[in-house]
Structures are given as C-alpha cells and as structure tokens.
Design a protein around this motif. Structure first.
Motif, PDB file in Angstrom:
ATOM      1  N   GLU A  91      -4.132   2.616   8.418  1.00  0.00           N
ATOM      2  CA  GLU A  91      -3.146   1.637   7.972  1.00  0.00           C
ATOM      3  C   GLU A  91      -1.708   2.156   7.927  1.00  0.00           C
ATOM      4  O   GLU A  91      -0.772   1.361   7.946  1.00  0.00           O
ATOM      5  CB  GLU A  91      -3.533   1.124   6.577  1.00  0.00           C
ATOM      6  CG  GLU A  91      -4.878   0.431   6.514  1.00  0.00           C
ATOM      7  CD  GLU A  91      -4.908  -0.876   7.293  1.00  0.00           C
ATOM      8  OE1 GLU A  91      -3.829  -1.485   7.448  1.00  0.00           O
ATOM      9  OE2 GLU A  91      -5.996  -1.282   7.747  1.00  0.00           O
ATOM     10  N   HIS A  92      -1.524   3.459   7.843  1.00  0.00           N
ATOM     11  CA  HIS A  92      -0.175   4.012   7.669  1.00  0.00           C
ATOM     12  C   HIS A  92       0.291   4.859   8.852  1.00  0.00           C
ATOM     13  O   HIS A  92       1.457   5.251   8.882  1.00  0.00           O
ATOM     14  CB  HIS A  92      -0.122   4.886   6.407  1.00  0.00           C
ATOM     15  CG  HIS A  92      -0.232   4.128   5.127  1.00  0.00           C
ATOM     16  ND1 HIS A  92       0.843   3.887   4.298  1.00  0.00           N
ATOM     17  CD2 HIS A  92      -1.302   3.546   4.515  1.00  0.00           C
ATOM     18  CE1 HIS A  92       0.448   3.200   3.233  1.00  0.00           C
ATOM     19  NE2 HIS A  92      -0.850   2.990   3.345  1.00  0.00           N
ATOM     20  N   ARG A  93      -0.584   5.165   9.775  1.00  0.00           N
ATOM     21  CA  ARG A  93      -0.204   6.089  10.843  1.00  0.00           C
ATOM     22  C   ARG A  93       0.800   5.456  11.801  1.00  0.00           C
ATOM     23  O   ARG A  93       0.664   4.296  12.204  1.00  0.00           O
ATOM     24  CB  ARG A  93      -1.431   6.544  11.632  1.00  0.00           C
ATOM     25  CG  ARG A  93      -1.097   7.637  12.657  1.00  0.00           C
ATOM     26  CD  ARG A  93      -2.312   8.044  13.460  1.00  0.00           C
ATOM     27  NE  ARG A  93      -3.266   8.813  12.684  1.00  0.00           N
ATOM     28  CZ  ARG A  93      -3.142  10.112  12.399  1.00  0.00           C
ATOM     29  NH1 ARG A  93      -2.064  10.772  12.808  1.00  0.00           N
ATOM     30  NH2 ARG A  93      -4.072  10.730  11.717  1.00  0.00           N
TER      31      ARG A  93
ATOM     32  N   PHE B  49       3.119   9.530   9.470  1.00  0.00           N
ATOM     33  CA  PHE B  49       2.732   8.418   8.602  1.00  0.00           C
ATOM     34  C   PHE B  49       3.953   7.680   8.071  1.00  0.00           C
ATOM     35  O   PHE B  49       5.012   8.268   7.839  1.00  0.00           O
ATOM     36  CB  PHE B  49       1.912   8.939   7.414  1.00  0.00           C
ATOM     37  CG  PHE B  49       0.570   9.485   7.796  1.00  0.00           C
ATOM     38  CD1 PHE B  49      -0.555   8.662   7.829  1.00  0.00           C
ATOM     39  CD2 PHE B  49       0.416  10.824   8.135  1.00  0.00           C
ATOM     40  CE1 PHE B  49      -1.794   9.157   8.181  1.00  0.00           C
ATOM     41  CE2 PHE B  49      -0.820  11.334   8.481  1.00  0.00           C
ATOM     42  CZ  PHE B  49      -1.936  10.495   8.509  1.00  0.00           C
ATOM     43  N   ASP B  50       3.751   6.390   7.813  1.00  0.00           N
ATOM     44  CA  ASP B  50       4.741   5.561   7.141  1.00  0.00           C
ATOM     45  C   ASP B  50       4.428   5.528   5.648  1.00  0.00           C
ATOM     46  O   ASP B  50       3.305   5.826   5.226  1.00  0.00           O
ATOM     47  CB  ASP B  50       4.693   4.139   7.714  1.00  0.00           C
ATOM     48  CG  ASP B  50       5.825   3.245   7.223  1.00  0.00           C
ATOM     49  OD1 ASP B  50       6.757   3.761   6.579  1.00  0.00           O
ATOM     50  OD2 ASP B  50       5.755   2.031   7.480  1.00  0.00           O
TER      51      ASP B  50
ATOM     52  N   ARG C 214       4.196  -0.030   8.788  1.00  0.00           N
ATOM     53  CA  ARG C 214       4.354   0.930   9.890  1.00  0.00           C
ATOM     54  C   ARG C 214       5.658   0.708  10.661  1.00  0.00           C
ATOM     55  O   ARG C 214       5.677   0.654  11.883  1.00  0.00           O
ATOM     56  CB  ARG C 214       3.143   0.887  10.818  1.00  0.00           C
ATOM     57  CG  ARG C 214       1.889   1.448  10.171  1.00  0.00           C
ATOM     58  CD  ARG C 214       0.677   1.387  11.067  1.00  0.00           C
ATOM     59  NE  ARG C 214       0.160   0.039  11.153  1.00  0.00           N
ATOM     60  CZ  ARG C 214      -0.955  -0.301  11.792  1.00  0.00           C
ATOM     61  NH1 ARG C 214      -1.650   0.628  12.427  1.00  0.00           N
ATOM     62  NH2 ARG C 214      -1.366  -1.539  11.816  1.00  0.00           N
TER      63      ARG C 214
ATOM     64  N   LEU D  57       1.250   5.408   0.627  1.00  0.00           N
ATOM     65  CA  LEU D  57       0.641   6.600   1.214  1.00  0.00           C
ATOM     66  C   LEU D  57       0.478   7.703   0.187  1.00  0.00           C
ATOM     67  O   LEU D  57      -0.544   8.406   0.175  1.00  0.00           O
ATOM     68  CB  LEU D  57       1.507   7.103   2.373  1.00  0.00           C
ATOM     69  CG  LEU D  57       1.022   8.402   3.037  1.00  0.00           C
ATOM     70  CD1 LEU D  57      -0.266   8.169   3.815  1.00  0.00           C
ATOM     71  CD2 LEU D  57       2.098   8.976   3.956  1.00  0.00           C
TER      72      LEU D  57
ATOM     73  N   SER E 294       0.852  -1.186   0.000  1.00  0.00           N
ATOM     74  CA  SER E 294       0.000   0.000   0.000  1.00  0.00           C
ATOM     75  C   SER E 294       0.886   1.233   0.000  1.00  0.00           C
ATOM     76  O   SER E 294       1.929   1.244   0.657  1.00  0.00           O
ATOM     77  CB  SER E 294      -0.905   0.006   1.237  1.00  0.00           C
ATOM     78  OG  SER E 294      -1.626   1.214   1.341  1.00  0.00           O
TER      79      SER E 294
ATOM     80  N   THR F 143       9.472   0.304   1.766  1.00  0.00           N
ATOM     81  CA  THR F 143       8.365   0.819   0.951  1.00  0.00           C
ATOM     82  C   THR F 143       7.518  -0.305   0.365  1.00  0.00           C
ATOM     83  O   THR F 143       6.402  -0.059  -0.074  1.00  0.00           O
ATOM     84  CB  THR F 143       8.888   1.669  -0.228  1.00  0.00           C
ATOM     85  OG1 THR F 143       9.619   0.821  -1.125  1.00  0.00           O
ATOM     86  CG2 THR F 143       9.794   2.790   0.263  1.00  0.00           C
TER      87      THR F 143
ATOM     88  N   ASN G  29       4.364   2.724   3.742  1.00  0.00           N
ATOM     89  CA  ASN G  29       3.448   1.609   3.512  1.00  0.00           C
ATOM     90  C   ASN G  29       2.818   1.164   4.819  1.00  0.00           C
ATOM     91  O   ASN G  29       3.022   1.776   5.865  1.00  0.00           O
ATOM     92  CB  ASN G  29       4.163   0.461   2.790  1.00  0.00           C
ATOM     93  CG  ASN G  29       5.331  -0.114   3.587  1.00  0.00           C
ATOM     94  OD1 ASN G  29       5.628   0.343   4.688  1.00  0.00           O
ATOM     95  ND2 ASN G  29       5.997  -1.105   3.034  1.00  0.00           N
ATOM     96  N   SER G  30       2.060   0.092   4.745  1.00  0.00           N
ATOM     97  CA  SER G  30       1.231  -0.286   5.892  1.00  0.00           C
ATOM     98  C   SER G  30       1.944  -1.199   6.881  1.00  0.00           C
ATOM     99  O   SER G  30       1.304  -1.683   7.817  1.00  0.00           O
ATOM    100  CB  SER G  30      -0.056  -0.956   5.406  1.00  0.00           C
ATOM    101  OG  SER G  30       0.225  -2.078   4.600  1.00  0.00           O
TER     102      SER G  30
ATOM    103  N   ALA H 228      -5.583   5.782   5.249  1.00  0.00           N
ATOM    104  CA  ALA H 228      -4.189   6.078   5.584  1.00  0.00           C
ATOM    105  C   ALA H 228      -4.018   6.253   7.089  1.00  0.00           C
ATOM    106  O   ALA H 228      -3.031   5.783   7.674  1.00  0.00           O
ATOM    107  CB  ALA H 228      -3.727   7.327   4.851  1.00  0.00           C
TER     108      ALA H 228
END
Length: 405
Positions: A300-302, A307-308, A313, A274, A272, A364, A310-311, A297
């Motif tokens: 799944e990315h926080r 934020f990251d 994290r 961001l 995924s 990534t 991708n997911s 986002a």
C-alpha cells in the motif's frame, strides 16, 4: 603477468560485489553522522544546543513558511541525540541532550518545537517577527506538546543515561513520563494515551484523539524506564499503551490503524501511516504476527525506490524509507535494506542532510493541529534533520527503542 593482473582484478570486483552493501551503509553512515555532528560543532563553544530541523531552500510550489526558519522540532532533536550516540559522537550528543534536559526540567511542559541555536539557562519557544503585522508571532502547534514527541525526548534522555550512567538523564525522562501519565492517560475504549496538548499556555487544548504511533513510542519509553529501575509503575503504564496498540491491529488486512477519532473509540480509517507499521516491529517483544504489517506497507505504501508516508503513493518519504531499511536489517532482510540504501544515498543535499522527500511535496492525510480544517500536514523537498538521523540509525543498524548496552 597480464593473467595475474586480470585474476587480481576479477577477485577485487567479486569482493566489492560481495561487500557492496557494507560500502553503501558505511558511506551513508559517514555522511549522515558528519552532517549532524557538524551542525552541533557549528555553534561555537560547549553550550547546549537545539538543531534546526530544516535547511533553507523551498521546494517547488512551497510557500515560504517563517515558522520553519528557526524551528528545532523536539522529535528531530531527540532523534539526533540517539543517532549521534550511534555515530560515536558523544560530545555532540551531550550538547543536544542537555538542551532537551533543560527543556524537560525547566519548561512548563515540553514543547513540540524550540528556537534553534545555543541554549542558555532558559529554553526559548520558536517564533519570528512579522513585519507586516509589526509584532512577534508564535505557532500554536509548535507551542503544543504532542505525546509522541514527549516520548521520543524521554527515549533520547534514556539513551544518554544508558551511555553515561548519569542519573540526571533518567530523572528528566521520568519527569516527562510523569507528565504524559498526568495529562494524556485515557479510559475510553481500549484506554492508552491521548495526543497531548495543543496551543499556548494561556489557552491550552487537550488533544483527545489517540495515535497508535504515540502509544508505540510510550511502550518503548515506559519499558525502558522499567528496565532502568527508575521508581514508578512503568510496567503498568507500558501495558496500558500496549493494550491500545493491540486494539488497533486490524487482523483482516494485517496492519495497524493510525488511531482513533476524537471520541477515543472509533477507529480512524481515513488514512494509513507508514511509521506505525514499521516502528511496531522495533519493539523488542513485538509479536511475529505484526510482521504482516510490513507486507501491507509494501503493498500500500511502496513507491519507486522506497515508501510513501500514506497509501496515496504520491511520492517518496525519505524518513520512512530509512525506517523501513532499519526494520529490514533488524529482521535479517539485508537485500531488501540494500535497495533502500541505494535510494537514500542519492538523496543527500549539498549541505549534508537527507531530503525529506524526493518530490516537491507529498501528503500525509493528517492535520497539523487541532485548529486545522483539512489534512494540511505535508512534507517538502527540504534537507531534513529527522530524515538524516533515521538514515544514520538504519546504516548503523541501531534500534532507537533499546539501549546500546
């Protein structure tokens, strides 16, 4: 008198609390703008210049990569042009923009990377001397031409056209757009545009997967060309890119897939991204439904403070965190943006650039080039031009997909 002083002090604190966001934004904007402009000014004279993407200094566990020592990534330099214009640093923006223009009109095709420094009549590919092998080395990915990078260079040139009215900037953007149409147009599945070209001129390889993010970039670039009244069927091509972006919207989960596999049809559900969740929001006519991708986002990315990429994290991605701050501001979510600005303000290096990551390394889920056998694209804790440019854009609330006018 003591009571008066206490009242005045209390009012001062209340005022500062009320305008704390402005203070944070102004400080980030000033630092980021000064850092990018300073890198241009450090190259004496008025010649065109490509800016180095990463400062010296390796993160823990990072192997020294000679490919980065003098690398000026096209995407980072395009962002720098747009950020410098937003910073009201036109003279510096013109120098970097002229380097991009020369590359666009004189090179066989716009490369992903050029050699940092002053540019003469001929732009130079990035490379380095390998003492062990006793010969000059260049990188196949850096010599390639990713569709998204070409689109961002076109956006930078269009921003200069918007700022100056000089047609040569728009003409160069048209040449880049024509290259994309000739080399990346695709009829498989939902159509749209493929990833571009990998490798050297002697043996170029067509990248046949399709990226949602690349096509978002192209929607913005083609739409801007249409609005600039450049000759061409730009609305048609913007529609083709948009149709592909729409096909990658996953309504069930409320987010954008990153693109397709090599067949140009099968969705890539292996990772995924961001950036596509955020950049899609910046298109001027983005459907309200797409705002669900922000909630995705956030879910799944926080990570702590932002934020990251991708997911998984596994760390903070500063470039994407700044992108999210800009999206929040564009949507009127100032309180959410301020939380991200508080993080960004703590991630400036001593040289003035924002770090690419907070952690030593983050993944990534993507591969660097077509010859990669694994997801070998990482970001490291290095001061990064791209992250700094996005920090400036967010702090100045400047949408890079639309003109300043």
């Amino acid at each position: 008198m003591k009571c008066v002083a206490l009242i005045a002090s209390a009012l001062f604190l209340l005022c500062n609390a009320a305008h704390g966001g402005d203070v944070a934004e102004n400080a980030i904007a000033q630092r980021a703008c000064a850092a990018i402009a300073g890198r241009v000014d450090a190259v004496a004279g008025s010649a065109p210049v490509f800016l180095r993407s990463y400062d010296d200094g390796r993160g823990a566990g990072e192997v020294d990569d000679p490919a980065l020592r003098t690398a000026a990534f096209t995407y980072d330099n395009a962002l720098a042009v747009i950020a410098l214009l937003a910073c009201d640093k036109r003279a510096q923006a013109l120098r970097v923009g002229e380097a991009l223009r020369l590359a666009a009109i004189n090179d066989t095709r716009l490369r992903n990377t050029y050699r940092a420094g002053a540019v003469g009549d001929k732009v130079l590919p990035n490379g380095w001397w390998d003492a062990k092998q006793n010969h000059w080395v260049e990188n196949a990915y850096q010599d390639g031409s990713a569709t998204g990078n070409v689109a961002w260079a076109a956006l930078a040139l269009l921003a200069l056209h918007d700022a100056t009215g000089d047609a040569r900037w728009r003409d160069a953007a048209v040449k880049l757009a024509d290259w994309v149409i000739a080399n990346a147009s695709d009829s498989r599945g939902a159509g749209g545009f493929t990833g571009g070209i990998d490798g050297f001129d002697a043996n170029p390889k067509k990248v046949i997967w399709k990226s949602t993010e690349h096509n978002v970039d192209l929607v913005a670039a083609f739409d801007w060309l249409a609005k600039s009244q450049a000759p061409g069927e730009w609305k048609k091509y913007a529609g083709a890119a948009r149709h592909f972006v729409e096909s990658q919207w996953d309504a069930a989960s409320g987010h954008f897939l990153v693109g397709t596999l090599a067949d140009g049809v099968t969705p890539n559900r292996g990772t995924s991204g961001l950036d596509v969740q955020m950049w899609a929001q910046l298109l001027p006519d983005a459907p309200r439904e797409w705002q669900r991708a922000i909630a995705y986002a956030e879910r799944e990315h926080r990570v702590a403070g932002g934020f990251d990429f991708n997911s998984d994290r596994d760390g903070l991605w500063l470039e994407g965190t700044a992108q999210a701050a800009l999206v929040y501001r564009q949507l009127g979510r100032e309180a959410d943006a301020q939380k991200l600005f508080a993080t960004i303000a703590q991630q400036f290096s001593s040289g003035g650039f924002v770090y690419a990551t907070r952690e030593p390394r983050i993944t990534t889920g993507l591969a660097i080039g077509s010859d990669s056998t694994s997801a070998d694209f990482y970001y490291y804790h290095r001061p990064h031009l791209g992250a700094t440019a996005w920090a400036a854009l967010a702090a100045l609330n400047r949408n890079p997909f639309v003109g300043s006018r």
